[in-house]
Design an enzyme around this catalytic site. Structure first.
Site, PDB file in Angstrom:
ATOM      1  N   TYR A 114       1.379  -0.830   0.230  1.00 45.27           N
ATOM      2  CA  TYR A 114      -0.031  -0.310   0.008  1.00 45.27           C
ATOM      3  C   TYR A 114       1.345   1.656  -0.069  1.00 45.27           C
ATOM      4  O   TYR A 114       0.565   1.833  -0.847  1.00 45.27           O
ATOM      5  CB  TYR A 114      -0.697   0.167   0.615  1.00 45.27           C
ATOM      6  CG  TYR A 114      -2.468  -1.027   0.913  1.00 45.27           C
ATOM      7  CD1 TYR A 114      -2.015  -2.244   0.529  1.00 45.27           C
ATOM      8  CD2 TYR A 114      -2.550  -1.405   2.449  1.00 45.27           C
ATOM      9  CE1 TYR A 114      -3.320  -3.034   0.926  1.00 45.27           C
ATOM     10  CE2 TYR A 114      -3.752  -2.233   3.066  1.00 45.27           C
ATOM     11  CZ  TYR A 114      -4.188  -3.235   1.648  1.00 45.27           C
ATOM     12  OH  TYR A 114      -4.495  -3.804   1.502  1.00 45.27           O
TER      13      TYR A 114
HETATM   14  N1  LIG Z   1      -6.363  -8.256   1.737  1.00 49.17           N
HETATM   15  C1  LIG Z   1      -7.050  -7.860   0.266  1.00 49.17           C
HETATM   16  O1  LIG Z   1      -6.520  -7.752  -0.133  1.00 49.17           O
HETATM   17  C2  LIG Z   1      -7.226  -6.533   0.398  1.00 49.17           C
HETATM   18  C3  LIG Z   1      -8.180  -5.792  -0.971  1.00 49.17           C
HETATM   19  C4  LIG Z   1      -8.075  -5.091   0.196  1.00 49.17           C
HETATM   20  C5  LIG Z   1      -8.691  -3.757  -0.127  1.00 49.17           C
HETATM   21  N2  LIG Z   1      -8.050  -4.298   2.109  1.00 49.17           N
HETATM   22  C6  LIG Z   1      -8.344  -4.128   2.828  1.00 49.17           C
HETATM   23  O2  LIG Z   1      -9.351  -3.218   3.288  1.00 49.17           O
HETATM   24  C7  LIG Z   1     -10.103  -1.666   3.499  1.00 49.17           C
HETATM   25  C8  LIG Z   1     -11.176  -1.258   3.068  1.00 49.17           C
HETATM   26  O3  LIG Z   1     -10.826  -1.329   1.492  1.00 49.17           O
HETATM   27  P1  LIG Z   1     -12.143  -1.213  -0.056  1.00 49.17           P
HETATM   28  O4  LIG Z   1     -11.511  -2.406  -0.691  1.00 49.17           O
HETATM   29  O5  LIG Z   1     -13.057  -2.350   0.609  1.00 49.17           O
HETATM   30  O6  LIG Z   1     -12.479  -0.280  -0.250  1.00 49.17           O
HETATM   31  P2  LIG Z   1     -12.355   0.965   1.060  1.00 49.17           P
HETATM   32  O7  LIG Z   1     -10.906   1.411   0.537  1.00 49.17           O
HETATM   33  O8  LIG Z   1     -13.117   1.050   2.380  1.00 49.17           O
HETATM   34  O9  LIG Z   1     -13.292   1.911  -0.308  1.00 49.17           O
HETATM   35  C9  LIG Z   1     -14.250   2.724  -0.177  1.00 49.17           C
HETATM   36  C10 LIG Z   1     -14.383   3.962  -0.826  1.00 49.17           C
HETATM   37  O10 LIG Z   1     -15.326   4.445  -1.043  1.00 49.17           O
HETATM   38  C11 LIG Z   1     -15.430   6.180  -0.601  1.00 49.17           C
HETATM   39  N3  LIG Z   1     -15.748   6.336   0.238  1.00 49.17           N
HETATM   40  C12 LIG Z   1     -15.440   6.060   2.225  1.00 49.17           C
HETATM   41  N4  LIG Z   1     -16.493   5.959   2.732  1.00 49.17           N
HETATM   42  C13 LIG Z   1     -17.026   7.003   1.981  1.00 49.17           C
HETATM   43  C14 LIG Z   1     -18.575   7.721   2.034  1.00 49.17           C
HETATM   44  N5  LIG Z   1     -19.036   8.000   3.446  1.00 49.17           N
HETATM   45  N6  LIG Z   1     -19.206   7.872   1.173  1.00 49.17           N
HETATM   46  C15 LIG Z   1     -18.374   8.575  -0.144  1.00 49.17           C
HETATM   47  N7  LIG Z   1     -17.718   7.513  -0.181  1.00 49.17           N
HETATM   48  C16 LIG Z   1     -17.629   6.962   0.611  1.00 49.17           C
HETATM   49  C17 LIG Z   1     -13.271   6.016  -0.356  1.00 49.17           C
HETATM   50  O11 LIG Z   1     -13.139   7.244  -1.422  1.00 49.17           O
HETATM   51  P3  LIG Z   1     -13.649   8.677   0.225  1.00 49.17           P
HETATM   52  O12 LIG Z   1     -11.665   8.455   0.085  1.00 49.17           O
HETATM   53  O13 LIG Z   1     -13.505   9.570  -1.192  1.00 49.17           O
HETATM   54  O14 LIG Z   1     -13.721   8.683   1.039  1.00 49.17           O
HETATM   55  C18 LIG Z   1     -13.233   4.878  -1.533  1.00 49.17           C
HETATM   56  O15 LIG Z   1     -12.666   5.509  -2.374  1.00 49.17           O
HETATM   57  C19 LIG Z   1      -8.175  -1.419   2.640  1.00 49.17           C
HETATM   58  O16 LIG Z   1      -7.975  -0.001   3.364  1.00 49.17           O
HETATM   59  C20 LIG Z   1      -7.020  -2.320   3.296  1.00 49.17           C
HETATM   60  O17 LIG Z   1      -7.245  -2.460   4.524  1.00 49.17           O
HETATM   61  C21 LIG Z   1      -7.321  -5.609   2.244  1.00 49.17           C
END
Ligand SMILES: NC(=O)c1ccc[n+]([C@@H]2O[C@H](COP(=O)([O-])OP(=O)(O)OC[C@H]3O[C@@H](n4cnc5c(N)ncnc54)[C@H](OP(=O)(O)O)[C@@H]3O)[C@@H](O)[C@H]2O)c1
Length: 329
Positions: free
Chosen positions: A58
């Site tokens: 990351y």
């Molecule tokens: N192990 C793996 O392979 C893996 C893969 C993916 C993710 N992860 C983990 O899981 C975490 C979460 O990742 P994710 O892929 O599930 O997605 P996420 O990072 O939670 O994506 C959320 C998306 O929605 C937007 N967002 C968040 N809150 C919002 C709101 N209240 N209103 C409108 N937009 C909103 C965010 O952008 P804004 O910045 O604009 O809020 C972001 O673009 C990562 O940070 C990481 O720790 C792990």
């Protein structure tokens, strides 16, 4: 904040965990800088979040390390990851240990709470279990980390095959897995096993990109309806999930998405990623609200529980993220 126990680790963790990767990478992929990313981490800690999830790929471990300076070490649970199979290449145990050592340096801590092997595909599991894990468990004995975890590669493992093998194996105390309103098979397939073996769960993909963007939901529904996978009416409205938003129900799509996953038996920590302070606050509020009404949950089940692989990948690379080599989620 509400707190829970992360499976058999016994760690007390906040039910909302700050994801330091995903599409935002604490805002570093969306126009933020190191100071604003540190500000996001401090704001999360101030709101009671005590679990931070990062990863070497990351590119946010250094920022997390800077944010943690001055924070008592026992006040935060630090989870990070090493790649182990990437682009088809199997990393040697020495390379994974070097990644662990580098994570300790970047994070500026003596011991990582949860060290995870990142995005392990089903075909690589034997290698990871037989060749990598034994070497890492020796590093654990040396005190470099407390608990070993493993994360699935959701878009490439729609039936959770890797974790279904890993969870009973006994060496993985924590599993990171995908579950969301239109990706529901984790409920029947995986949570019974994680609960039985008391493996702690970190939930990814509650919102991902799909539920952050109404246009993406509408486009996805059109594709699914054209393939005969959802009823036609879902494609004929600009707001197909609007039925979730009503007095007594969700206040927004992201509110629905977080509340849907938070209360599922088997979910310990809901990870959310953001670079936006207002989103940070509203996401935590959503994660702390009651479950969606039963009628809405039943409707989601009826409409979408048969789907696989929906909303797990980004529609197209985000220019600023693609330009940054640390943009792997
Ligand atoms: N192990 C793996 O392979 C893996 C893969 C993916 C993710 N992860 C983990 O899981 C975490 C979460 O990742 P994710 O892929 O599930 O997605 P996420 O990072 O939670 O994506 C959320 C998306 O929605 C937007 N967002 C968040 N809150 C919002 C709101 N209240 N209103 C409108 N937009 C909103 C965010 O952008 P804004 O910045 O604009 O809020 C972001 O673009 C990562 O940070 C990481 O720790 C792990």
């Amino acid at each position: 904040m509400d707190y829970t126990t992360l499976g058999r680790t016994g760690l007390r963790v906040s039910v909302a965990g700050l994801g330091c990767g995903g599409f935002s990478r604490l805002g570093l992929s969306t126009g933020g800088n190191e100071a604003s990313a540190i500000g996001i981490i401090h704001a999360a800690l101030d709101l009671g979040v005590n679990l931070l999830d990062t990863a070497a790929p990351y590119g946010t471990e250094g920022v997390v390390g800077k944010a943690l300076k001055g924070v008592p070490r026992d006040k935060v649970v630090v989870a990070t990851k090493s790649s182990v199979i990437r682009g088809g290449e199997r990393w040697t145990p020495e390379r994974v240990v070097a990644s662990l050592d580098n994570s300790l340096r970047e994070l500026g801590i003596d011991c990582i709470d949860v060290f995870q092997l990142h995005a392990v595909p089903p075909a690589g599991y034997d290698y990871v279990r037989d060749t990598i894990a034994p070497v890492l468990l020796k590093q654990k004995e040396r005190g470099k980390f407390r608990f070993l975890g493993i994360t699935e590669t959701a878009p490439n493992d729609l039936e959770h095959q890797m974790l279904l093998r890993a969870v009973p194996d006994g060496m993985w105390d924590v599993a990171m897995l995908a579950f969301h309103m239109m990706n529901q098979n984790t409920r029947e397939k995986l949570f019974p096993a994680t609960l039985q073996h008391r493996v702690g769960t970190l939930l990814m993909f509650a919102v991902r990109s799909i539920f952050a963007r109404a246009d993406r939901v509408a486009e996805t529904m059109r594709e699914l309806a054209a393939a005969g996978k959802v009823p036609r009416w879902l494609a004929d409205t600009p707001d197909p999930l609007g039925f979730l938003i009503h007095p007594g129900g969700a206040t927004s799509l992201t509110d629905a998405a977080y509340r849907y996953v938070r209360h599922e038996p088997g979910v310990d920590v809901v990870l959310f990623g953001t670079g936006d302070r207002a989103h940070l606050r509203s996401n935590i509020e959503s994660i702390l609200r009651p479950p969606l009404p039963e009628a809405d949950r039943n409707r989601l089940k009826e409409l979408f529980s048969h789907l696989r692989g929906v909303g797990l990948i980004a529609p197209s690379p985000q220019p600023s993220a693609a330009a940054n080599k640390g943009a792997t989620s």
